[in-house]
Every structure is written in C-alpha cells, then in structure tokens.
Design a protein around this motif. Sequence first.
Motif, short mmCIF file in Angstrom:
data_model
loop_
_atom_site.label_atom_id
_atom_site.label_comp_id
_atom_site.label_asym_id
_atom_site.label_seq_id
_atom_site.Cartn_x
_atom_site.Cartn_y
_atom_site.Cartn_z
N GLY A 82 0.82 -1.20 0.00
CA GLY A 82 0.00 0.00 0.00
C GLY A 82 0.86 1.25 0.00
N VAL A 83 0.19 2.37 -0.18
CA VAL A 83 0.83 3.68 -0.19
C VAL A 83 0.13 4.55 0.84
CG1 VAL A 83 1.19 5.77 -1.58
CG2 VAL A 83 1.56 3.52 -2.60
N LEU A 84 0.90 5.31 1.59
CA LEU A 84 0.38 6.30 2.51
C LEU A 84 0.75 7.66 1.93
CD1 LEU A 84 1.57 4.78 5.92
CD2 LEU A 84 -0.53 4.29 4.66
N ALA A 87 -4.29 2.89 -10.89
CA ALA A 87 -4.34 2.12 -12.13
C ALA A 87 -3.78 0.71 -11.94
CB ALA A 87 -3.58 2.85 -13.23
N LEU A 88 -2.81 0.56 -11.04
CA LEU A 88 -2.19 -0.74 -10.79
C LEU A 88 -2.84 -1.48 -9.62
CD1 LEU A 88 1.51 0.36 -11.36
CD2 LEU A 88 0.16 -1.14 -12.84
N GLY A 89 -3.90 -0.91 -9.07
CA GLY A 89 -4.62 -1.59 -7.99
C GLY A 89 -3.94 -1.54 -6.64
N ILE A 90 -3.09 -0.54 -6.42
CA ILE A 90 -2.37 -0.40 -5.14
C ILE A 90 -3.20 0.50 -4.23
CG2 ILE A 90 -0.27 0.48 -4.05
CD1 ILE A 90 1.12 -0.13 -6.81
N GLU A 91 -3.51 0.01 -3.03
CA GLU A 91 -4.32 0.80 -2.11
C GLU A 91 -3.57 2.04 -1.66
OE1 GLU A 91 -4.54 -1.37 1.69
OE2 GLU A 91 -5.22 -3.11 0.63
N VAL A 92 -4.31 3.15 -1.61
CA VAL A 92 -3.74 4.40 -1.11
C VAL A 92 -4.51 4.77 0.16
CG1 VAL A 92 -3.32 6.84 -1.56
CG2 VAL A 92 -3.06 5.18 -3.42
N HIS A 93 -3.78 4.98 1.24
CA HIS A 93 -4.35 5.37 2.53
C HIS A 93 -3.99 6.84 2.75
CE1 HIS A 93 -4.94 1.08 3.68
NE2 HIS A 93 -3.91 0.94 2.86
N ASP A 94 -4.99 7.65 3.03
CA ASP A 94 -4.77 9.08 3.18
C ASP A 94 -4.06 9.38 4.51
OD1 ASP A 94 -5.74 11.82 1.88
OD2 ASP A 94 -5.81 11.99 4.08
N LEU A 95 -2.93 10.09 4.41
CA LEU A 95 -2.12 10.41 5.59
C LEU A 95 -2.86 11.25 6.63
CD1 LEU A 95 1.45 11.24 4.22
CD2 LEU A 95 0.89 9.56 5.97
N GLU A 96 -3.73 12.13 6.17
CA GLU A 96 -4.44 12.98 7.13
C GLU A 96 -5.71 12.30 7.63
OE1 GLU A 96 -5.83 17.60 7.70
OE2 GLU A 96 -5.80 16.81 5.65
N GLU A 133 -4.98 13.25 -2.97
CA GLU A 133 -5.08 14.07 -4.18
C GLU A 133 -3.73 14.33 -4.85
OE1 GLU A 133 -5.26 17.09 -0.73
OE2 GLU A 133 -5.77 15.00 -1.09
N TYR A 134 -2.64 14.07 -4.14
CA TYR A 134 -1.31 14.25 -4.72
C TYR A 134 -0.64 12.93 -5.09
CZ TYR A 134 -1.90 18.99 -3.04
OH TYR A 134 -2.39 20.26 -2.82
N ALA A 135 -1.24 11.82 -4.71
CA ALA A 135 -0.67 10.51 -5.02
C ALA A 135 -0.79 10.24 -6.51
CB ALA A 135 -1.39 9.41 -4.23
N SER A 136 0.21 9.62 -7.06
CA SER A 136 0.20 9.29 -8.49
C SER A 136 -1.02 8.44 -8.83
CB SER A 136 1.47 8.53 -8.85
OG SER A 136 1.36 8.01 -10.15
N SER A 137 -1.66 8.76 -9.94
CA SER A 137 -2.81 7.96 -10.40
C SER A 137 -2.36 6.56 -10.83
CB SER A 137 -3.51 8.67 -11.54
OG SER A 137 -2.62 8.86 -12.63
#
Length: 185
Positions: free
Chosen positions: A134-136, A148-157, A140-144
């Motif tokens: 995953g990505v933290l 597209a690759l199905g990697i979960e993005v968790h919002d830091l705030e 809105e600034y995380a790469s799209s």
Amino acid sequence: MTAGRRTFVLVDGENIDATLGNSLLNRRPLPEERPRWDRVTAYAAELWEQPVTGLFFLNASNGQLPSSFVQALLALDYRPVPLSGRADEKVVDIGILRTLDALAAHDDDVLLVSHDADFAERLAALAAGRRRVGVLALREYASSQFDALGIEVHDLEDEVQAFTVPLPRVRIIPLDEFDPERFLR
C-alpha cells in the motif's frame, strides 16, 4: 499478529516534505504541519496486525547528517537510511527502489510513504506475490498510477491521522462524508 511476518514502512521524506511545501502550503512546512511519524507506524501495525519496521530515507549528499532529526527518528524506532550520491542522482528514490527490489526475496508486506509514480511498477510487482502492498499519501497528490495498478492508497491525514493540525486541502468530498460544519468555522 501474523507469525514471522512484518510490515516495512518505507518513508520518502523528501517527497512528503516537497508535496507539503510546494504543492499544498506554498512555503516550507512548519513543524506542526509535518507528519507525526510515530502515528504512521502505529497505523501500519494496526492496519495489518503485525510488527512494523520503519525505514526513513534521507538525502545526505551534502555530507551533513541532520543529527537532531536522526535522533528523533531513532527514538520513534525508525531506522534512518542516510544516502549520498552525485548531484544528478535522486539518491532517496534509488535507495527506495533498491529496497523494494530486495524485499522481493522476503516474505513481508510494504507500505510506501510517498506520492511518487517512480515506485508504482515495483510496488505492483511486489503485490503480485503473496504480500500486501500500500501507499500512505495525501490522496489528491498521489500518483494515479497507484490506482491504475490496484495499489491501495491510505490518506495520511484522514485515515492515518498523521497530522496534529488540519491541512488546508481542497479535495472532492463524498456526499456521505460531507460535514457542513467544517465550512462554517
């Protein structure tokens, strides 16, 4: 907790600071506007219910080590990774990419703290195995490419709650989460 497995939290501190300063605040972030790194590892430990190892990548190409910051990281159980290289090298990115490559031989999970698309393909390759990835980031600034690759993005705030003060973000709000009181303050 999962026996023998852990989560590696790889922090691209340069990217987080640059995003906060250049994209969101238009100035150098104040100390209270930076993430609380202990909250990041606490979130990671709770998310996948396993031990966490935090690696914080630093650019030390100027030959100086930010001693007080390194001491603070050590006190928070992070392993500082101070790297140096030539002026034309993105040493932090190269260090993280090499670490992602090395993690392919380990049976551990990975959370990357960055907005940078340079890591998307390596993360997707790791996710293709038996690991969670995953990505933290500030969503809105995380790469799209992460989406597209199905990697979960968790919002830091919002999800990680890594900040002690509200950030001046403008973003799309799902109607189910809309609280008009936030705009009436």
